[in-house]
Each structure stands twice: as structure tokens, then as C-alpha cells.
Design an enzyme around this catalytic site. Sequence first.
Site, PDB file in Angstrom:
ATOM      1  N   GLY A 170     -33.006  -4.602  29.449  1.00 19.96           N
ATOM      2  CA  GLY A 170     -32.240  -5.386  28.365  1.00 19.96           C
ATOM      3  C   GLY A 170     -32.003  -6.861  28.751  1.00 19.96           C
ATOM      4  N   PRO A 171     -33.187  -7.650  28.476  1.00 18.29           N
ATOM      5  CA  PRO A 171     -32.910  -9.175  28.611  1.00 18.29           C
ATOM      6  C   PRO A 171     -32.381  -9.830  27.449  1.00 18.29           C
ATOM      7  CG  PRO A 171     -35.334  -8.302  28.167  1.00 18.29           C
ATOM      8  CD  PRO A 171     -34.545  -7.241  28.231  1.00 18.29           C
ATOM      9  N   ALA A 228     -28.502 -11.417  25.766  1.00 17.29           N
ATOM     10  CA  ALA A 228     -27.806 -12.511  26.103  1.00 17.29           C
ATOM     11  C   ALA A 228     -27.201 -12.449  27.436  1.00 17.29           C
ATOM     12  CB  ALA A 228     -26.695 -12.459  25.367  1.00 17.29           C
ATOM     13  N   ASN A 244     -19.935  -3.479  28.513  1.00 18.21           N
ATOM     14  CA  ASN A 244     -18.200  -3.380  28.228  1.00 18.21           C
ATOM     15  C   ASN A 244     -17.990  -2.145  27.987  1.00 18.21           C
ATOM     16  OD1 ASN A 244     -17.101  -5.930  28.069  1.00 18.21           O
ATOM     17  ND2 ASN A 244     -18.241  -6.596  25.986  1.00 18.21           N
ATOM     18  N   LYS A 263     -10.233  -5.588  30.307  1.00 12.16           N
ATOM     19  CA  LYS A 263     -11.379  -6.215  29.580  1.00 12.16           C
ATOM     20  C   LYS A 263     -11.248  -5.616  28.159  1.00 12.16           C
ATOM     21  CE  LYS A 263     -14.777  -8.854  28.491  1.00 12.16           C
ATOM     22  NZ  LYS A 263     -16.033  -8.495  28.644  1.00 12.16           N
ATOM     23  N   ASN A 317     -11.547  -6.935  24.463  1.00 13.15           N
ATOM     24  CA  ASN A 317     -12.402  -6.353  23.649  1.00 13.15           C
ATOM     25  C   ASN A 317     -11.945  -5.829  22.128  1.00 13.15           C
ATOM     26  OD1 ASN A 317     -14.843  -5.574  26.000  1.00 13.15           O
ATOM     27  ND2 ASN A 317     -14.880  -7.477  25.064  1.00 13.15           N
ATOM     28  N   GLU A 339     -21.035  -1.934  18.960  1.00 14.80           N
ATOM     29  CA  GLU A 339     -20.523  -1.234  20.148  1.00 14.80           C
ATOM     30  C   GLU A 339     -19.017  -0.652  19.768  1.00 14.80           C
ATOM     31  OE1 GLU A 339     -21.057  -4.158  23.556  1.00 14.80           O
ATOM     32  OE2 GLU A 339     -22.396  -2.490  24.254  1.00 14.80           O
TER      33      GLU A 339
HETATM   34  N1  LIG Z   1     -22.668 -11.345  24.982  1.00 14.85           N
HETATM   35  C1  LIG Z   1     -21.487 -11.452  25.640  1.00 14.85           C
HETATM   36  O1  LIG Z   1     -20.844 -12.515  25.625  1.00 14.85           O
HETATM   37  C2  LIG Z   1     -21.023 -10.424  26.472  1.00 14.85           C
HETATM   38  C3  LIG Z   1     -19.846 -10.634  27.269  1.00 14.85           C
HETATM   39  C4  LIG Z   1     -19.501  -9.814  28.064  1.00 14.85           C
HETATM   40  C5  LIG Z   1     -20.061  -8.326  28.217  1.00 14.85           C
HETATM   41  N2  LIG Z   1     -21.105  -8.099  27.092  1.00 14.85           N
HETATM   42  C6  LIG Z   1     -21.524  -6.710  27.329  1.00 14.85           C
HETATM   43  O2  LIG Z   1     -23.086  -6.689  27.828  1.00 14.85           O
HETATM   44  C7  LIG Z   1     -23.657  -5.729  27.273  1.00 14.85           C
HETATM   45  C8  LIG Z   1     -25.055  -6.325  26.679  1.00 14.85           C
HETATM   46  O3  LIG Z   1     -24.655  -7.305  25.648  1.00 14.85           O
HETATM   47  P1  LIG Z   1     -25.399  -8.564  25.300  1.00 14.85           P
HETATM   48  O4  LIG Z   1     -24.706  -9.428  24.216  1.00 14.85           O
HETATM   49  O5  LIG Z   1     -26.300  -9.239  26.366  1.00 14.85           O
HETATM   50  O6  LIG Z   1     -26.601  -7.676  24.201  1.00 14.85           O
HETATM   51  P2  LIG Z   1     -27.891  -8.171  23.572  1.00 14.85           P
HETATM   52  O7  LIG Z   1     -27.977  -9.549  23.388  1.00 14.85           O
HETATM   53  O8  LIG Z   1     -27.949  -7.434  22.272  1.00 14.85           O
HETATM   54  O9  LIG Z   1     -28.843  -7.866  24.427  1.00 14.85           O
HETATM   55  C9  LIG Z   1     -29.492  -6.400  24.723  1.00 14.85           C
HETATM   56  C10 LIG Z   1     -30.670  -6.337  25.060  1.00 14.85           C
HETATM   57  O10 LIG Z   1     -31.089  -4.861  25.507  1.00 14.85           O
HETATM   58  C11 LIG Z   1     -32.392  -4.761  24.858  1.00 14.85           C
HETATM   59  N3  LIG Z   1     -32.796  -3.478  24.691  1.00 14.85           N
HETATM   60  C12 LIG Z   1     -32.100  -2.401  23.816  1.00 14.85           C
HETATM   61  N4  LIG Z   1     -32.792  -1.166  23.962  1.00 14.85           N
HETATM   62  C13 LIG Z   1     -33.580  -1.343  25.066  1.00 14.85           C
HETATM   63  C14 LIG Z   1     -34.639  -0.567  25.705  1.00 14.85           C
HETATM   64  N5  LIG Z   1     -34.910   0.841  25.258  1.00 14.85           N
HETATM   65  N6  LIG Z   1     -35.480  -1.139  26.797  1.00 14.85           N
HETATM   66  C15 LIG Z   1     -35.351  -2.386  27.256  1.00 14.85           C
HETATM   67  N7  LIG Z   1     -34.523  -3.353  26.388  1.00 14.85           N
HETATM   68  C16 LIG Z   1     -33.675  -2.901  25.492  1.00 14.85           C
HETATM   69  C17 LIG Z   1     -32.432  -5.665  23.554  1.00 14.85           C
HETATM   70  O11 LIG Z   1     -33.842  -5.806  22.992  1.00 14.85           O
HETATM   71  P3  LIG Z   1     -34.107  -6.534  21.484  1.00 14.85           P
HETATM   72  O12 LIG Z   1     -34.185  -7.865  22.110  1.00 14.85           O
HETATM   73  O13 LIG Z   1     -35.078  -5.696  21.335  1.00 14.85           O
HETATM   74  O14 LIG Z   1     -32.706  -6.138  21.017  1.00 14.85           O
HETATM   75  C18 LIG Z   1     -31.822  -6.779  23.965  1.00 14.85           C
HETATM   76  O15 LIG Z   1     -32.691  -7.764  24.592  1.00 14.85           O
HETATM   77  C19 LIG Z   1     -22.936  -5.062  26.157  1.00 14.85           C
HETATM   78  O16 LIG Z   1     -22.274  -3.910  26.626  1.00 14.85           O
HETATM   79  C20 LIG Z   1     -21.855  -6.125  25.866  1.00 14.85           C
HETATM   80  O17 LIG Z   1     -20.579  -5.453  25.031  1.00 14.85           O
HETATM   81  C21 LIG Z   1     -21.433  -9.070  26.326  1.00 14.85           C
END
Ligand SMILES: NC(=O)c1ccc[n+]([C@@H]2O[C@H](COP(=O)([O-])OP(=O)(O)OC[C@H]3O[C@@H](n4cnc5c(N)ncnc54)[C@H](OP(=O)(O)O)[C@@H]3O)[C@@H](O)[C@H]2O)c1
Length: 291
Positions: free
Chosen positions: A12-13, A15, A101, A178, A182, A259
Amino acid sequence: MSSSYCSLALIGPGAVGGIIAASLVSRGLTVTLCARRAVGELSVELLSGPVKLAPTVLTDPAQGRPVDWVLVATKAYDAAGAAAWFPGLVGPQTRVAILQNGVEHRERFAAWLTADQITPVMVDIPAERPSPGRILQRGTGKMIVPAGPAGAQFVALFAGTAINVSETPDFKSAVWRKLCLNSVGAINALLLKPTGVFRDEAVGRLALALARECLLVGRAEGAVLEDSLPETILAASRQAPPDAVNSLHADRAAGRPMEIDARNGAVVRFGKKHGIPTPCNEMAATLLAAM
Ligand SMILES: NC(=O)c1ccc[n+]([C@@H]2O[C@H](COP(=O)([O-])OP(=O)(O)OC[C@H]3O[C@@H](n4cnc5c(N)ncnc54)[C@H](OP(=O)(O)O)[C@@H]3O)[C@@H](O)[C@H]2O)c1
């Protein structure tokens, strides 16, 4: 195992995953990215400066080979997709860190991994992905893991990075704290307005109500949360960059799934378990689910 020779795969590369990968690569570790579509060069703007990544990327779970650590950074609702990588990546010694989260890290992956294999991670790394190849860190990064041998190994992985990673004997309080933050983020997703909206007095009162419900439910679950936490969250939200976008808001704006179940939905579900009313979180979860 010395963390210098650790083999790492990140599923999951996005954010958070991009920030994690760039931080680990910057300290000399090699991270294989597991993505569901081809990823070219990644341009990651850490608070400490820009990092260009030209990583090894797998797009087919059949390509995976066992590693020391698997880091899962997909959204909570993509757990089944992430789990498709486990048969290839997870061997007898592999530890799996869930960087998501919510308060149900182990439960979410219980169908595929034993509780001992999982290291749940409280992630506080404000990050955005304005385009597939570009990732921005928007604030200081912090992660918390349960204290123990796996927690200590996870902390060691990030030694020398700018992400502050620590162990705690009270992980439950860390994740409910957290979740209180959220729960408030649903307001941004509902209004499609970034963090600056909390400066509005009436919106601020609603944020306090959401966080108070979560606090009461978290305490019923055994978390230790101070009375002033909702006010602390609101004050921090008012001081944050007014254009910051949380991941729930970003998902709704991009037309992706949200989510909701792992966040406001969890407050409602655990509230029901303890007989604690959660009308504000229930309304937020219901409206977001109906969109
Ligand atoms: N962003 C923040 O500021 C933040 C802060 C704290 C906590 N979080 C938590 O951290 C977690 C990740 O959040 P995020 O914001 O980083 O999400 P994101 O940007 O949507 O990244 C998720 C990644 O997972 C990939 N993915 C989905 N299904 C997959 C699979 N089967 N195999 C491989 N990769 C796959 C997505 O691919 P695609 O590119 O194809 O969509 C995307 O690259 C969540 O639980 C979020 O609540 C986020």
C-alpha cells in the site's frame, strides 16, 4: 536480527506508505513495494526534504517472497486485498505491522494471521498524495506500538529517521486517543472543507460532541483518557494548517470508499456494546455511508 539487514515489504504505497518507505530508504534500508498497479518513480516530500524513490515494485501477490517485516499501509477497508499478499510474503518468522487508523488492527486481520504475528501500529503521520507519484508529509510523524519484543524491533527499524516511534504498555489508550481525533475528522468529510473549518464556533461545538462520545466509549473499553481530551483536539485542529485534508475527507473528495466503519462506525459499534449512546457519531457514520 539487526535492523540493518532486515528485509521489508510494504503493502500500500499511498500517503502513509510513501512516507514510511522514503523514511526507511533514507536510513539505508531496502523496501519492496507491493502495489495493486504499476508505480514508477515516487517523489516524496518529507519534512526533512525531498526524496526520490525508484523502488522495486511488485504488482502480483504471486511474486512475493518471505521477508522479515511486512508493513501494511492500505486503508482499513482494503484488508482483504492486502491479505492476498500474505501467502507470498509471510513466512514462519515474519512479523506483520498494521499501520492503520481505528482500534481493531488485530481483529481486522484475524482471518489471515494469528494475533502473535501482528504488530498493531497507531499512526500519526499527516500525509497527502495529491497525485499517484507525489506524496507530501504535512506534519511531524509519530507512531506507537505495544511494548514487547516485536514493538522493540519495530522501533529499531525507524531509528535514525525523523519519525518518532515508541513502545507503550497501554496501546489501548493510544489508539482510542487517536480515534477521538479521527471521530472529529468526519466533519471535514461531510462538509468537504479542510481543517480550517474548526475555527467556526458551532462546528467546534459539534467536534467536541463527537470526541466526547468517543472518549466515553473508549473509557468503557478500558482506555485511560483525560476529561480535557476533546478540548485539546479542538485546540490542535484550530492551530493546524487550515488547508490540511484528513484521509477520510481526501477519500470522499476523490470518490473513493471511506474508512467510516473503522472510525465513527467503531465508536457506534463499541458504544452499543457498552450501552453508551453515540448519536453524533451515528449521524456522521450514517450520512457518510449514504453518500
Ligand atoms: N493520510 C494520513 O494523513 C493518515 C494519517 C494517519 C493515519 N492514516 C491511516 O493510514 C492508513 C493508510 O492511509 P493513507 O492515507 O496512506 O491511504 P492511501 O493514500 O489511500 O494509500 C493506500 C494505498 O493502499 C493501496 N492499496 C489498496 N489495496 C491494495 C492492495 N490490494 N495491494 C496493494 N496496495 C493496495 C492503494 O493503492 P491505489 O494507489 O491503487 O489506490 C494506496 O496506494 C489508513 O488507515 C489511514 O486512516 C492516514
